[in-house]
Design a protein around this motif. Structure first.
Motif, PDB file in Angstrom:
ATOM      1  N   VAL A 130      11.088   8.824  37.909  1.00  0.00           N
ATOM      2  CA  VAL A 130      10.223   9.334  38.977  1.00  0.00           C
ATOM      3  C   VAL A 130       9.720  10.740  38.666  1.00  0.00           C
ATOM      4  O   VAL A 130       8.757  11.210  39.281  1.00  0.00           O
ATOM      5  CB  VAL A 130      10.929   9.319  40.352  1.00  0.00           C
ATOM      6  N   SER A 131      10.353  11.409  37.702  1.00  0.00           N
ATOM      7  CA  SER A 131       9.899  12.747  37.315  1.00  0.00           C
ATOM      8  C   SER A 131       8.791  12.691  36.273  1.00  0.00           C
ATOM      9  O   SER A 131       7.735  13.321  36.435  1.00  0.00           O
ATOM     10  CB  SER A 131      11.073  13.570  36.770  1.00  0.00           C
ATOM     11  N   ALA A 136       6.284   8.021  38.018  1.00  0.00           N
ATOM     12  CA  ALA A 136       6.199   9.462  38.289  1.00  0.00           C
ATOM     13  C   ALA A 136       5.451   9.718  39.595  1.00  0.00           C
ATOM     14  O   ALA A 136       4.365   9.181  39.811  1.00  0.00           O
ATOM     15  CB  ALA A 136       5.500  10.178  37.142  1.00  0.00           C
ATOM     16  N   GLY A 137       6.078  10.516  40.454  1.00  0.00           N
ATOM     17  CA  GLY A 137       5.449  10.896  41.702  1.00  0.00           C
ATOM     18  C   GLY A 137       5.603   9.907  42.834  1.00  0.00           C
ATOM     19  O   GLY A 137       5.206  10.194  43.967  1.00  0.00           O
ATOM     20  N   HIS A 140       8.961   6.265  46.979  1.00  0.00           N
ATOM     21  CA  HIS A 140       9.927   5.230  47.349  1.00  0.00           C
ATOM     22  C   HIS A 140      10.042   4.234  46.192  1.00  0.00           C
ATOM     23  O   HIS A 140       9.091   3.508  45.895  1.00  0.00           O
ATOM     24  CB  HIS A 140       9.487   4.488  48.608  1.00  0.00           C
ATOM     25  N   VAL A 141      11.204   4.189  45.545  1.00  0.00           N
ATOM     26  CA  VAL A 141      11.394   3.334  44.367  1.00  0.00           C
ATOM     27  C   VAL A 141      12.838   2.858  44.314  1.00  0.00           C
ATOM     28  O   VAL A 141      13.757   3.604  44.659  1.00  0.00           O
ATOM     29  CB  VAL A 141      11.098   4.104  43.051  1.00  0.00           C
ATOM     30  N   LEU A 142      13.021   1.631  43.830  1.00  0.00           N
ATOM     31  CA  LEU A 142      14.351   1.209  43.412  1.00  0.00           C
ATOM     32  C   LEU A 142      14.348   1.089  41.898  1.00  0.00           C
ATOM     33  O   LEU A 142      13.445   0.479  41.321  1.00  0.00           O
ATOM     34  CB  LEU A 142      14.774  -0.118  44.026  1.00  0.00           C
ATOM     35  N   GLY A 143      15.343   1.693  41.258  1.00  0.00           N
ATOM     36  CA  GLY A 143      15.498   1.600  39.817  1.00  0.00           C
ATOM     37  C   GLY A 143      16.606   0.631  39.467  1.00  0.00           C
ATOM     38  O   GLY A 143      17.651   0.607  40.126  1.00  0.00           O
ATOM     39  N   MET A 144      16.371  -0.182  38.447  1.00  0.00           N
ATOM     40  CA  MET A 144      17.364  -1.159  38.001  1.00  0.00           C
ATOM     41  C   MET A 144      17.549  -1.014  36.501  1.00  0.00           C
ATOM     42  O   MET A 144      16.564  -0.911  35.766  1.00  0.00           O
ATOM     43  CB  MET A 144      16.897  -2.583  38.322  1.00  0.00           C
ATOM     44  N   THR A 145      18.779  -1.009  36.049  1.00  0.00           N
ATOM     45  CA  THR A 145      19.056  -0.994  34.619  1.00  0.00           C
ATOM     46  C   THR A 145      19.775  -2.273  34.239  1.00  0.00           C
ATOM     47  O   THR A 145      20.756  -2.669  34.873  1.00  0.00           O
ATOM     48  CB  THR A 145      19.903   0.222  34.211  1.00  0.00           C
ATOM     49  N   VAL A 255      11.293  -0.130  39.251  1.00  0.00           N
ATOM     50  CA  VAL A 255      11.232   0.186  37.827  1.00  0.00           C
ATOM     51  C   VAL A 255      12.496  -0.358  37.166  1.00  0.00           C
ATOM     52  O   VAL A 255      13.599  -0.191  37.681  1.00  0.00           O
ATOM     53  CB  VAL A 255      11.067   1.702  37.581  1.00  0.00           C
ATOM     54  N   ILE A 256      12.315  -1.050  36.043  1.00  0.00           N
ATOM     55  CA  ILE A 256      13.424  -1.722  35.369  1.00  0.00           C
ATOM     56  C   ILE A 256      13.571  -1.190  33.948  1.00  0.00           C
ATOM     57  O   ILE A 256      12.591  -1.127  33.194  1.00  0.00           O
ATOM     58  CB  ILE A 256      13.204  -3.246  35.339  1.00  0.00           C
ATOM     59  N   GLY A 257      14.767  -0.791  33.600  1.00  0.00           N
ATOM     60  CA  GLY A 257      15.058  -0.294  32.261  1.00  0.00           C
ATOM     61  C   GLY A 257      16.343  -0.897  31.731  1.00  0.00           C
ATOM     62  O   GLY A 257      16.841  -1.905  32.221  1.00  0.00           O
TER      63      GLY A 257
END
Length: 332
Positions: A130-131, A136-137, A140-145, A255-257
Motif C-alpha cells: 500500500v506504500s 499504493a494509496g 481499504h485492502v486485504l493482503g494475502m500471502t 493484493v496477493i503475494g
C-alpha cells in the motif's frame, strides 16, 4: 562509514529488515520510501535469536558503509506470532532455534540507539504494497500471502487493522474448504487448498509424485491435468475466501503475494471465473492484483512502519525509544 561530503546535509534514512527462515533482507529507504540500497544475507536460523539479529545488524552496517546517511529508525518483519507492543517473537516455527520469546526491538535499539518496530511479515508485506506497490494509496485492502502457509492482513481507512486479539485478516484460516487437517490444528481451512505445502500434497495424493508447488505449476503449464486441477481448486478457494471477506467488511480490493503467486497465470483464471459467478452483495466489482514488490516487499513495508511510527511520535518520544507510546496488540 564513508564520510559525507563537506557542506552537504547527511541524508536521513529508515531501515527495513525481513528475517526469513532462509535469508534476511535489509533495505535503506529515504523519507519517501525510495530504496537507496539493499542486501540479502543467509539467516542463521539454527544459531538462535542473537545470531539472527547480529546477521541483520551486520548487513545494515554494510549498507550504512556504502550509503553515508543518518539512520532514524528500523522496522523488522518476521514470520510467526509477534507481539508488536513489546517487540518480541511469541511463537516461531521449528525452522528457528531460540527465536520464540526473543526481544527483537530491544536488542536492535540497544545496538543502534534508534527506535525499532516489529511486525508480522504479512503485515509488513501489506504495508509495503500500500506504500509503494500494486495497491499504493488504496485506503481499504486485504493482503494475502501464499507461501508455505496462507497469511492475511487487513488495511482499512489507511491503517493496519489488528483486531482485539491480533488476528484480523487471517484469511488463510477461514473454514469451509473441505475436511483436510490444517497446520493450525483446524480442518478445511483455505490454507489446505492454497498454500505451497497443500498444493504439493494434493498433487501427490492424485499422482503419487513428489513435487514442490512450483514443480506442480510447471507440470500444469505443459498440460498435466492433475496439476491444472490442483491449481484450479486453489484459485477457486481463494476467490471464495475473498467473497466471504467482501461480504463481511465491504472490501473490493485485494493484493496477493508470496511464492505461490509466481504461478499467477494458473491462479488468476479460476479466481476471476469464481468471482464472476458470485458477485459480492455490495455490487462493487472485486479487484484482485498480484503483488508488485516481490521478495523485497516485507523489508520495504517494515521500513514504512518505522517511518509511520516516528512521524506520529513527538520529538521526545522519537529520541527515547523506551518511552514510545504503546503499539497495537499482538498479531500473527
Amino acid at each position: 562509514m564513508t564520510a559525507s561530503h563537506p557542506g552537504r546535509p547527511t541524508p536521513e534514512v529508515y531501515a527495513g529488515v525481513d528475517i526469513g527462515g532462509t535469508t534476511t533482507q535489509v533495505v535503506l529507504c529515504t523519507a519517501d520510501l525510495a530504496v537507496v540500497d539493499s542486501v540479502e544475507v543467509p539467516t542463521p536460523a539454527a544459531r538462535g535469536g542473537q545470531a539472527m539479529i547480529r546477521a541483520a545488524l551486520d548487513a545494515l552496517g554494510l549498507l550504512q558503509g556504502r550509503v553515508p546517511s543518518r539512520l532514524l529508525g528500523v522496522g523488522v518483519g518476521a514470520a510467526g506470532v509477534v507481539d508488536t507492543r513489546t517487540g518480541r517473537i511469541l511463537v516461531a516455527s521449528d525452522s528457528f532455534t531460540g527465536w520464540a520469546g526473543f526481544p527483537v526491538t530491544a536488542t536492535i535499539e540497544k545496538a543502534l540507539g534508534v527506535p525499532a518496530f516489529l511486525d508480522n511479515d504479512v503485515n509488513a508485506f501489506l504495508r509495503g504494497e500500500v506504500s509503494k506497490g500494486a495497491v499504493a494509496g488504496e485506503p481499504h485492502v486485504l493482503g494475502m500471502t501464499l507461501g508455505t502457509g496462507v497469511g492475511g492482513a487487513l488495511w482499512m481507512n489507511g491503517t493496519l487493522v489488528e483486531g482485539p486479539h491480533g488476528a484480523a485478516g487471517e484469511i488463510g484460516h477461514i473454514p469451509g474448504f473441505g475436511e483436510l487437517p490444517c497446520t493450525c490444528g483446524g480442518r478445511g481451512h483455505l490454507e489446505t487448498l492454497a498454500s505451497g505445502r497443500s498444493i504439493a500434497t494434493r498433487y501427490g495424493e492424485r499422482t503419487g509424485r513428489n513435487l514442490t508447488a512450483w514443480g506442480v505449476a510447471e507440470a500444469a503449464v505443459v498440460g498435466d491435468a492433475d496439476a491444472i486441477a490442483v491449481y484450479e481448486a486453489a484459485g477457486a478457494g481463494i476467490a471464495r475466501a475473498l467473497l466471504i471477506t467482501a461480504g463481511l467488511v465491504d472490501l473490493a480490493t485485494f493484493v496477493i503475494g508470496g511464492g505461490v503467486s509466481r504461478a499467477w497465470e494458473l491462479l488468476e483464471p479460476p479466481i476471476l471465473a469464481t468471482l464472476a459467478a458470485e458477485p459480492p452483495v455490495s455490487g462493487q466489482p472485486i479487484r484482485v492484483v498480484r503483488a508488485r514488490l516481490g521478495s523485497g516487499g516485507v523489508a520495504l513495508g517494515a521500513a514504512s512502519r518505522a517511518r509511520t511510527e516516528l512521524a506520529a511520535a513527538t520529538p521526545d518520544q522519537a529520541a527515547t525509544p523506551v518511552q514510545r507510546a504503546s503499539s497495537p496488540p499482538p498479531r500473527r
